[in-house]
Design a protein around this motif. Structure first.
Motif, PDB file in Angstrom:
ATOM      1  N   VAL A 183      -2.173   9.213  -6.076  1.00  0.00           N
ATOM      2  CA  VAL A 183      -2.853   8.331  -5.144  1.00  0.00           C
ATOM      3  C   VAL A 183      -3.091   9.065  -3.830  1.00  0.00           C
ATOM      4  CG1 VAL A 183      -2.666   6.215  -3.772  1.00  0.00           C
ATOM      5  CG2 VAL A 183      -1.892   6.212  -6.139  1.00  0.00           C
ATOM      6  N   ILE A 227       0.840  -1.210   0.000  1.00  0.00           N
ATOM      7  CA  ILE A 227       0.000   0.000   0.000  1.00  0.00           C
ATOM      8  C   ILE A 227       0.864   1.245   0.000  1.00  0.00           C
ATOM      9  CG2 ILE A 227      -1.630   1.351   1.388  1.00  0.00           C
ATOM     10  CD1 ILE A 227      -2.743  -1.413   2.364  1.00  0.00           C
ATOM     11  N   GLU A 228       1.871   1.251   0.861  1.00  0.00           N
ATOM     12  CA  GLU A 228       2.754   2.411   0.963  1.00  0.00           C
ATOM     13  C   GLU A 228       3.538   2.629  -0.315  1.00  0.00           C
ATOM     14  OE1 GLU A 228       5.027   1.434   4.387  1.00  0.00           O
ATOM     15  OE2 GLU A 228       3.528   2.190   5.818  1.00  0.00           O
ATOM     16  N   LEU A 277      -5.087  -1.142  -5.035  1.00  0.00           N
ATOM     17  CA  LEU A 277      -5.231  -0.654  -3.655  1.00  0.00           C
ATOM     18  C   LEU A 277      -6.431  -1.290  -2.964  1.00  0.00           C
ATOM     19  CD1 LEU A 277      -4.287   3.090  -4.179  1.00  0.00           C
ATOM     20  CD2 LEU A 277      -3.104   1.472  -2.691  1.00  0.00           C
ATOM     21  N   HIS A 313      -5.790  -3.398   0.502  1.00  0.00           N
ATOM     22  CA  HIS A 313      -6.490  -3.026   1.743  1.00  0.00           C
ATOM     23  C   HIS A 313      -7.428  -4.145   2.201  1.00  0.00           C
ATOM     24  CE1 HIS A 313      -5.341   1.118   2.712  1.00  0.00           C
ATOM     25  NE2 HIS A 313      -5.240   1.331   1.415  1.00  0.00           N
ATOM     26  N   HIS A 316     -12.324   2.545  -3.364  1.00  0.00           N
ATOM     27  CA  HIS A 316     -11.545   2.346  -4.583  1.00  0.00           C
ATOM     28  C   HIS A 316     -12.287   1.471  -5.594  1.00  0.00           C
ATOM     29  CE1 HIS A 316      -7.794   4.341  -3.637  1.00  0.00           C
ATOM     30  NE2 HIS A 316      -7.676   3.707  -2.487  1.00  0.00           N
ATOM     31  N   SER A 356       1.095   4.422  -2.459  1.00  0.00           N
ATOM     32  CA  SER A 356       0.479   5.624  -1.882  1.00  0.00           C
ATOM     33  C   SER A 356       1.467   6.745  -1.605  1.00  0.00           C
ATOM     34  CB  SER A 356      -0.240   5.268  -0.578  1.00  0.00           C
ATOM     35  OG  SER A 356      -1.244   4.294  -0.799  1.00  0.00           O
ATOM     36  N   THR A 357       2.737   6.437  -1.456  1.00  0.00           N
ATOM     37  CA  THR A 357       3.708   7.462  -1.056  1.00  0.00           C
ATOM     38  C   THR A 357       4.631   7.886  -2.174  1.00  0.00           C
ATOM     39  OG1 THR A 357       5.263   5.759  -0.265  1.00  0.00           O
ATOM     40  CG2 THR A 357       3.693   6.642   1.330  1.00  0.00           C
ATOM     41  N   SER A 368      -7.586   7.736  -8.759  1.00  0.00           N
ATOM     42  CA  SER A 368      -6.340   7.108  -8.338  1.00  0.00           C
ATOM     43  C   SER A 368      -5.727   6.361  -9.517  1.00  0.00           C
ATOM     44  CB  SER A 368      -6.603   6.132  -7.186  1.00  0.00           C
ATOM     45  OG  SER A 368      -5.473   5.336  -6.923  1.00  0.00           O
ATOM     46  N   THR A 425      -3.839   8.621   0.139  1.00  0.00           N
ATOM     47  CA  THR A 425      -3.676   7.559   1.128  1.00  0.00           C
ATOM     48  C   THR A 425      -5.034   7.143   1.688  1.00  0.00           C
ATOM     49  OG1 THR A 425      -3.438   9.050   3.026  1.00  0.00           O
ATOM     50  CG2 THR A 425      -1.436   8.521   1.773  1.00  0.00           C
TER      51      THR A 425
END
Length: 287
Positions: free
Chosen positions: A62, A51-52, A137, A141, A182, A55-56, A131, A64
């Protein structure tokens, strides 16, 4: 650039994003492997890293998961305020219309129907920002929520297993919420959230998820399982409502007896008999 196919869509992805996606997918594959072997905490960490990864990255568009939930909650708060204010305004207009109609009727004896008020004001649904990787994602999740559910289920049955402080089914629900923002209608996320709601004895919410999952599922075997979930949850919901009703009646009886004790009486001295002809009840008092 490269074309990436997902269900149910195909989207274009450039080389930098492709590399990021491949890294995240590798972490997901490792998480799946650890999950299948029962190493749920390790799997959860790998899904979190996946995920990170998406997302980052500054190369990806994206939001978070936390930001997404905050945006949804803020939108719903503003919508509730908007709908409440519109309904208050409509009530004032309705009252003014009735007063005008009454005055008109008194003056000329005819009256009019006045303005019609629309009471079916609804909240505008939240639409999440676009996104680059919504499907991925959603899966990450949802998979992480499954790890947390497994850890919580095991910890409730084993005193020797300790899990992260503060971890609860609320985190499971949050991850499923993010997955469904999502990817609306995502059956796995709906069923995992259903399970979390059931563990929290929120049977009405669990039923809503189960029914939505049934609408979105096409496989006959899975649909049969979902129908079994619905039957079980309906029974649990009825039992909970019956228990709540009995507890409420018990409290009311205690309150009534507390009052009647001042006069040397109790509710047990009163007898209710149903009239078979009218369906009404006759209350009699016996010493």
């Amino acid at each position: 650039k490269k074309l990436i196919q997902t269900m149910p869509e195909i989207y274009e992805i450039d080389d930098d994003k492709e590399s990021i996606l491949e890294s995240a997918e590798e972490l997901k594959a490792q998480g799946n492997e650890r999950f299948m072997k029962g190493h749920y905490d390790e799997a959860r960490e790998l899904y979190t890293k996946a995920i990170e990864t998406l997302s980052t990255s500054s190369d990806c568009s994206v939001v978070t998961g936390k930001e997404l939930l905050d945006l949804r909650d803020d939108h719903e708060r503003k919508e509730r305020q908007r709908v409440t204010e519109i309904r208050k305004q409509q009530q004032r207009m309705d009252m003014a219309s009735k007063q005008s109609q009454s005055q008109s009727s008194d003056s000329d004896g005819n009256g009019n129907q006045g303005a019609k008020v629309d009471n079916e004001v609804k909240m505008v649904p939240f639409v999440p920002p676009k996104s680059d990787f919504p499907n991925e994602l959603a899966i990450y999740h949802s998979n992480r929520s499954a790890c947390m559910s497994k850890l919580l289920d095991i910890s409730s049955k084993s005193e020797s297993l300790t899990i992260e402080a503060g971890l609860s089914y609320d985190f499971v629900i949050d991850d499923c919420d993010i997955a469904l923002l999502h990817k609306p209608g995502y059956v796995k996320a709906l069923l995992r959230r259903m399970n979390a709601y059931e563990k929290m004895e929120k049977y009405e919410d669990a039923l809503q998820d189960a029914r939505e999952a049934l609408v979105n599922e096409t496989k006959s075997n899975t649909r049969k399982e979902i129908q079994n979930h619905i039957s079980r949850l309906e029974r649990l919901h009825r039992e909970k409502m019956q228990k709540l009703q009995e507890e409420t009646m018990g409290k009311l009886k205690d309150l009534g007896n507390s009052f009647l004790s001042n006069f040397g009486m109790s509710l047990d001295q009163f007898k209710a008999e149903k009239d078979p002809n009218t369906g009404s009840y006759n209350i009699s008092f016996g010493k």
